[in-house]
Design a protein around this motif. Structure first.
Motif, PDB file in Angstrom:
ATOM      1  N   ALA A  41       0.857  -1.183   0.000  1.00 25.21           N
ATOM      2  CA  ALA A  41       0.000   0.000   0.000  1.00 25.21           C
ATOM      3  C   ALA A  41       0.892   1.231   0.000  1.00 25.21           C
ATOM      4  CB  ALA A  41      -0.907   0.007   1.223  1.00 25.21           C
ATOM      5  N   THR A  42       0.416   2.305  -0.614  1.00 21.90           N
ATOM      6  CA  THR A  42       1.226   3.516  -0.684  1.00 21.90           C
ATOM      7  C   THR A  42       0.355   4.750  -0.585  1.00 21.90           C
ATOM      8  OG1 THR A  42       2.897   4.698  -1.993  1.00 21.90           O
ATOM      9  CG2 THR A  42       1.154   3.597  -3.217  1.00 21.90           C
ATOM     10  N   GLY A  43       0.911   5.814  -0.054  1.00 23.49           N
ATOM     11  CA  GLY A  43       0.218   7.090   0.038  1.00 23.49           C
ATOM     12  C   GLY A  43       1.235   8.182   0.255  1.00 23.49           C
ATOM     13  N   GLY A  44       0.950   9.391  -0.249  1.00 23.10           N
ATOM     14  CA  GLY A  44       1.944  10.431  -0.100  1.00 23.10           C
ATOM     15  C   GLY A  44       1.427  11.817  -0.397  1.00 23.10           C
ATOM     16  N   ILE A  45       2.348  12.774  -0.351  1.00 22.39           N
ATOM     17  CA  ILE A  45       2.035  14.191  -0.533  1.00 22.39           C
ATOM     18  C   ILE A  45       3.179  14.842  -1.289  1.00 22.39           C
ATOM     19  CG2 ILE A  45       3.092  14.843   1.682  1.00 22.39           C
ATOM     20  CD1 ILE A  45       0.811  16.911   1.982  1.00 22.39           C
ATOM     21  N   GLY A  46       2.872  15.931  -1.988  1.00 23.15           N
ATOM     22  CA  GLY A  46       3.911  16.620  -2.741  1.00 23.15           C
ATOM     23  C   GLY A  46       3.414  17.925  -3.307  1.00 23.15           C
ATOM     24  N   LEU A  47       4.101  18.393  -4.342  1.00 21.55           N
ATOM     25  CA  LEU A  47       3.751  19.617  -5.050  1.00 21.55           C
ATOM     26  C   LEU A  47       3.612  19.319  -6.532  1.00 21.55           C
ATOM     27  CD1 LEU A  47       6.144  22.272  -3.456  1.00 21.55           C
ATOM     28  CD2 LEU A  47       3.671  22.134  -3.151  1.00 21.55           C
ATOM     29  N   ALA A  48       2.661  19.990  -7.195  1.00 18.67           N
ATOM     30  CA  ALA A  48       2.463  19.812  -8.632  1.00 18.67           C
ATOM     31  C   ALA A  48       2.266  21.166  -9.298  1.00 18.67           C
ATOM     32  CB  ALA A  48       1.260  18.911  -8.904  1.00 18.67           C
ATOM     33  N   ARG A  49       2.906  21.329 -10.441  1.00 22.47           N
ATOM     34  CA  ARG A  49       2.751  22.523 -11.260  1.00 22.47           C
ATOM     35  C   ARG A  49       1.951  22.177 -12.493  1.00 22.47           C
ATOM     36  NH1 ARG A  49       2.279  27.957 -11.804  1.00 22.47           N
ATOM     37  NH2 ARG A  49       3.051  28.684 -13.825  1.00 22.47           N
ATOM     38  N   VAL A  50       0.779  22.811 -12.660  1.00 23.33           N
ATOM     39  CA  VAL A  50      -0.080  22.608 -13.824  1.00 23.33           C
ATOM     40  C   VAL A  50       0.127  23.791 -14.768  1.00 23.33           C
ATOM     41  CG1 VAL A  50      -2.438  22.328 -14.654  1.00 23.33           C
ATOM     42  CG2 VAL A  50      -1.769  21.356 -12.446  1.00 23.33           C
ATOM     43  N   LYS A  51       0.438  23.517 -16.026  1.00 12.88           N
ATOM     44  CA  LYS A  51       0.804  24.577 -16.970  1.00 12.88           C
ATOM     45  C   LYS A  51       0.175  24.303 -18.332  1.00 12.88           C
ATOM     46  CE  LYS A  51       4.979  26.542 -19.151  1.00 12.88           C
ATOM     47  NZ  LYS A  51       4.643  26.113 -20.534  1.00 12.88           N
ATOM     48  N   PHE A  52      -0.314  25.363 -18.973  1.00 10.34           N
ATOM     49  CA  PHE A  52      -0.910  25.251 -20.300  1.00 10.34           C
ATOM     50  C   PHE A  52      -0.031  25.937 -21.341  1.00 10.34           C
ATOM     51  CE2 PHE A  52      -4.433  24.911 -17.342  1.00 10.34           C
ATOM     52  CZ  PHE A  52      -5.104  23.803 -17.838  1.00 10.34           C
ATOM     53  N   ASN A  53      -0.218  25.531 -22.613  1.00 11.10           N
ATOM     54  CA  ASN A  53       0.518  26.124 -23.725  1.00 11.10           C
ATOM     55  C   ASN A  53      -0.441  26.767 -24.729  1.00 11.10           C
ATOM     56  OD1 ASN A  53       3.575  25.189 -23.565  1.00 11.10           O
ATOM     57  ND2 ASN A  53       2.315  23.498 -22.833  1.00 11.10           N
ATOM     58  N   ASP A  54       0.132  27.584 -25.624  1.00 12.72           N
ATOM     59  CA  ASP A  54      -0.676  28.267 -26.637  1.00 12.72           C
ATOM     60  C   ASP A  54      -1.400  27.258 -27.529  1.00 12.72           C
ATOM     61  OD1 ASP A  54       0.523  30.460 -25.551  1.00 12.72           O
ATOM     62  OD2 ASP A  54       1.768  30.929 -27.302  1.00 12.72           O
ATOM     63  N   ALA A  55      -2.497  27.709 -28.129  1.00 11.09           N
ATOM     64  CA  ALA A  55      -3.272  26.834 -29.015  1.00 11.09           C
ATOM     65  C   ALA A  55      -3.864  27.649 -30.160  1.00 11.09           C
ATOM     66  CB  ALA A  55      -4.392  26.145 -28.240  1.00 11.09           C
ATOM     67  N   THR A  56      -4.226  26.953 -31.221  1.00  7.58           N
ATOM     68  CA  THR A  56      -4.923  27.571 -32.349  1.00  7.58           C
ATOM     69  C   THR A  56      -6.215  26.805 -32.593  1.00  7.58           C
ATOM     70  OG1 THR A  56      -2.846  28.255 -33.402  1.00  7.58           O
ATOM     71  CG2 THR A  56      -4.823  28.202 -34.785  1.00  7.58           C
ATOM     72  N   ILE A  57      -7.341  27.523 -32.592  1.00 10.82           N
ATOM     73  CA  ILE A  57      -8.649  26.915 -32.839  1.00 10.82           C
ATOM     74  C   ILE A  57      -9.062  27.226 -34.279  1.00 10.82           C
ATOM     75  CG2 ILE A  57     -11.103  27.044 -32.275  1.00 10.82           C
ATOM     76  CD1 ILE A  57     -10.362  27.445 -29.397  1.00 10.82           C
ATOM     77  N   ASN A  58      -9.450  26.188 -35.013  1.00  5.43           N
ATOM     78  CA  ASN A  58      -9.855  26.338 -36.415  1.00  5.43           C
ATOM     79  C   ASN A  58     -11.297  25.870 -36.602  1.00  5.43           C
ATOM     80  OD1 ASN A  58      -7.067  26.997 -37.428  1.00  5.43           O
ATOM     81  ND2 ASN A  58      -6.686  24.917 -36.682  1.00  5.43           N
ATOM     82  N   ILE A  59     -12.110  26.732 -37.212  1.00  8.99           N
ATOM     83  CA  ILE A  59     -13.488  26.374 -37.585  1.00  8.99           C
ATOM     84  C   ILE A  59     -13.647  26.745 -39.059  1.00  8.99           C
ATOM     85  CG2 ILE A  59     -15.947  26.605 -37.036  1.00  8.99           C
ATOM     86  CD1 ILE A  59     -15.147  27.648 -34.299  1.00  8.99           C
ATOM     87  N   PRO A  60     -13.274  25.846 -39.980  1.00 12.51           N
ATOM     88  CA  PRO A  60     -13.229  26.176 -41.414  1.00 12.51           C
ATOM     89  C   PRO A  60     -14.548  26.667 -41.987  1.00 12.51           C
ATOM     90  CG  PRO A  60     -12.124  24.094 -40.957  1.00 12.51           C
ATOM     91  CD  PRO A  60     -12.832  24.485 -39.698  1.00 12.51           C
ATOM     92  N   VAL A  61     -15.669  26.105 -41.571  1.00 12.20           N
ATOM     93  CA  VAL A  61     -16.973  26.494 -42.133  1.00 12.20           C
ATOM     94  C   VAL A  61     -17.256  27.963 -41.891  1.00 12.20           C
ATOM     95  CG1 VAL A  61     -19.466  26.088 -42.003  1.00 12.20           C
ATOM     96  CG2 VAL A  61     -17.890  24.156 -41.931  1.00 12.20           C
ATOM     97  N   LEU A  62     -16.818  28.483 -40.751  1.00 14.54           N
ATOM     98  CA  LEU A  62     -17.031  29.892 -40.406  1.00 14.54           C
ATOM     99  C   LEU A  62     -15.839  30.765 -40.775  1.00 14.54           C
ATOM    100  CD1 LEU A  62     -18.682  29.480 -36.872  1.00 14.54           C
ATOM    101  CD2 LEU A  62     -19.805  29.825 -39.088  1.00 14.54           C
ATOM    102  N   GLY A  63     -14.798  30.144 -41.341  1.00 19.50           N
ATOM    103  CA  GLY A  63     -13.617  30.907 -41.713  1.00 19.50           C
ATOM    104  C   GLY A  63     -12.843  31.440 -40.521  1.00 19.50           C
ATOM    105  N   ILE A  64     -12.879  30.721 -39.399  1.00 19.81           N
ATOM    106  CA  ILE A  64     -12.229  31.171 -38.164  1.00 19.81           C
ATOM    107  C   ILE A  64     -10.960  30.367 -37.913  1.00 19.81           C
ATOM    108  CG2 ILE A  64     -12.443  31.305 -35.647  1.00 19.81           C
ATOM    109  CD1 ILE A  64     -15.414  31.817 -36.017  1.00 19.81           C
ATOM    110  N   SER A  65      -9.880  31.082 -37.656  1.00 19.01           N
ATOM    111  CA  SER A  65      -8.633  30.485 -37.193  1.00 19.01           C
ATOM    112  C   SER A  65      -8.080  31.438 -36.142  1.00 19.01           C
ATOM    113  CB  SER A  65      -7.633  30.297 -38.335  1.00 19.01           C
ATOM    114  OG  SER A  65      -6.433  29.714 -37.856  1.00 19.01           O
ATOM    115  N   ARG A  66      -8.225  31.089 -34.884  1.00 20.55           N
ATOM    116  CA  ARG A  66      -7.906  32.011 -33.798  1.00 20.55           C
ATOM    117  C   ARG A  66      -6.769  31.468 -32.947  1.00 20.55           C
ATOM    118  NH1 ARG A  66     -11.791  33.683 -28.675  1.00 20.55           N
ATOM    119  NH2 ARG A  66     -10.279  35.084 -27.679  1.00 20.55           N
ATOM    120  N   GLN A  67      -5.758  32.324 -32.735  1.00 19.56           N
ATOM    121  CA  GLN A  67      -4.639  31.982 -31.879  1.00 19.56           C
ATOM    122  C   GLN A  67      -4.989  32.301 -30.434  1.00 19.56           C
ATOM    123  OE1 GLN A  67      -1.565  30.723 -32.865  1.00 19.56           O
ATOM    124  NE2 GLN A  67      -0.898  30.604 -30.737  1.00 19.56           N
ATOM    125  N   LEU A  68      -4.787  31.330 -29.542  1.00 15.16           N
ATOM    126  CA  LEU A  68      -5.055  31.506 -28.120  1.00 15.16           C
ATOM    127  C   LEU A  68      -3.739  31.445 -27.346  1.00 15.16           C
ATOM    128  CD1 LEU A  68      -8.144  29.144 -27.601  1.00 15.16           C
ATOM    129  CD2 LEU A  68      -8.162  31.591 -28.071  1.00 15.16           C
TER     130      LEU A  68
END
Length: 213
Positions: free
Chosen positions: A124-151
């Protein structure tokens, strides 16, 4: 958080000086990331790995580990998400590029052997620590609407309802060690919580396989 990091360091040094056995190893992880908001509808399986140090006696030890895990948006899940809000016709060909979610973590876990067989040890195991959650840039594309948006990374965080942040993480689970001469192969299943704000995130389950020398 600084106090917790100091505590983890103290565990490493105090344990290493007082207990008799020391070993090092590597491992790989697979997990499913769950949190409130849109992330559950978009992201796929998380993969990663890390290194670990074990200190202790045969039936009771402490494992200090460092891990890196990443998740990318799943194309099929994103298409389904877009169709839900835009309709099937408008969502045709909708896609997302980038937007990787990264988790850096360090944990100190206790390991208690509960079934010591000749070659196999179930623990059996159990513990504690620290975690860093990080996001990166993204590009969303909706071709039917002609949308390409950088996030930007901040835009992605707002869309998903969870900011990049460093928080306490806790876990509990069970595993098995298989001794093969001077090494041990192991597998674990753990429930893991990252105490993110505003919603606690969970990784259910974390499946880990590795080798300890």
């Amino acid at each position: 958080m600084k106090r917790l990091a100091l505590l983890l360091c103290c565990v490493v040094f105090a344990t290493g000086s007082s207990l008799s056995q020391f070993s090092i190893g590597v491992h790989g992880n697979a997990m499913n990331f769950n949190t409130g908001g849109v992330a559950n509808d978009i992201y796929g399986l998380g993969l990663g790995g890390g290194i670990h140090l074990d200190f202790g006696i045969p039936f009771l030890s402490i494992r200090v580990s460092g891990d890196y895990t990443f998740l990318n948006p799943d194309k099929n899940k994103y298409s389904s998400y877009a169709a839900t809000y835009l309709g099937t016709a408008l969502a045709q060909g909708a896609s997302i590029d980038g937007g990787k979610l990264e988790i850096y973590s360090g944990n100190a876990n206790a390991k208690l052997v509960i079934l010591p067989l000749p070659v196999i040890h179930i623990y059996a195991t159990g513990g504690i620590g620290l975690a860093r959650v990080k996001f990166n840039d993204a590009t969303i594309n909706i071709p039917v609407l002609g949308i390409s948006r950088q996030l930007s990374a901040d835009d992605v965080s707002k869309l998903l309802g969870i900011d990049s942040q460093t928080r306490t993480t806790t876990n509990v689970g069970a595993g098995v060690d298989i001794a093969l001469g001077g090494i041990a192969i192991f597998g674990e299943l753990k429930l893991n919580w990252i105490w993110t704000s505003p919603n606690t995130s969970s990784q259910i389950p974390i499946g880990t396989v590795g080798i300890t020398f």
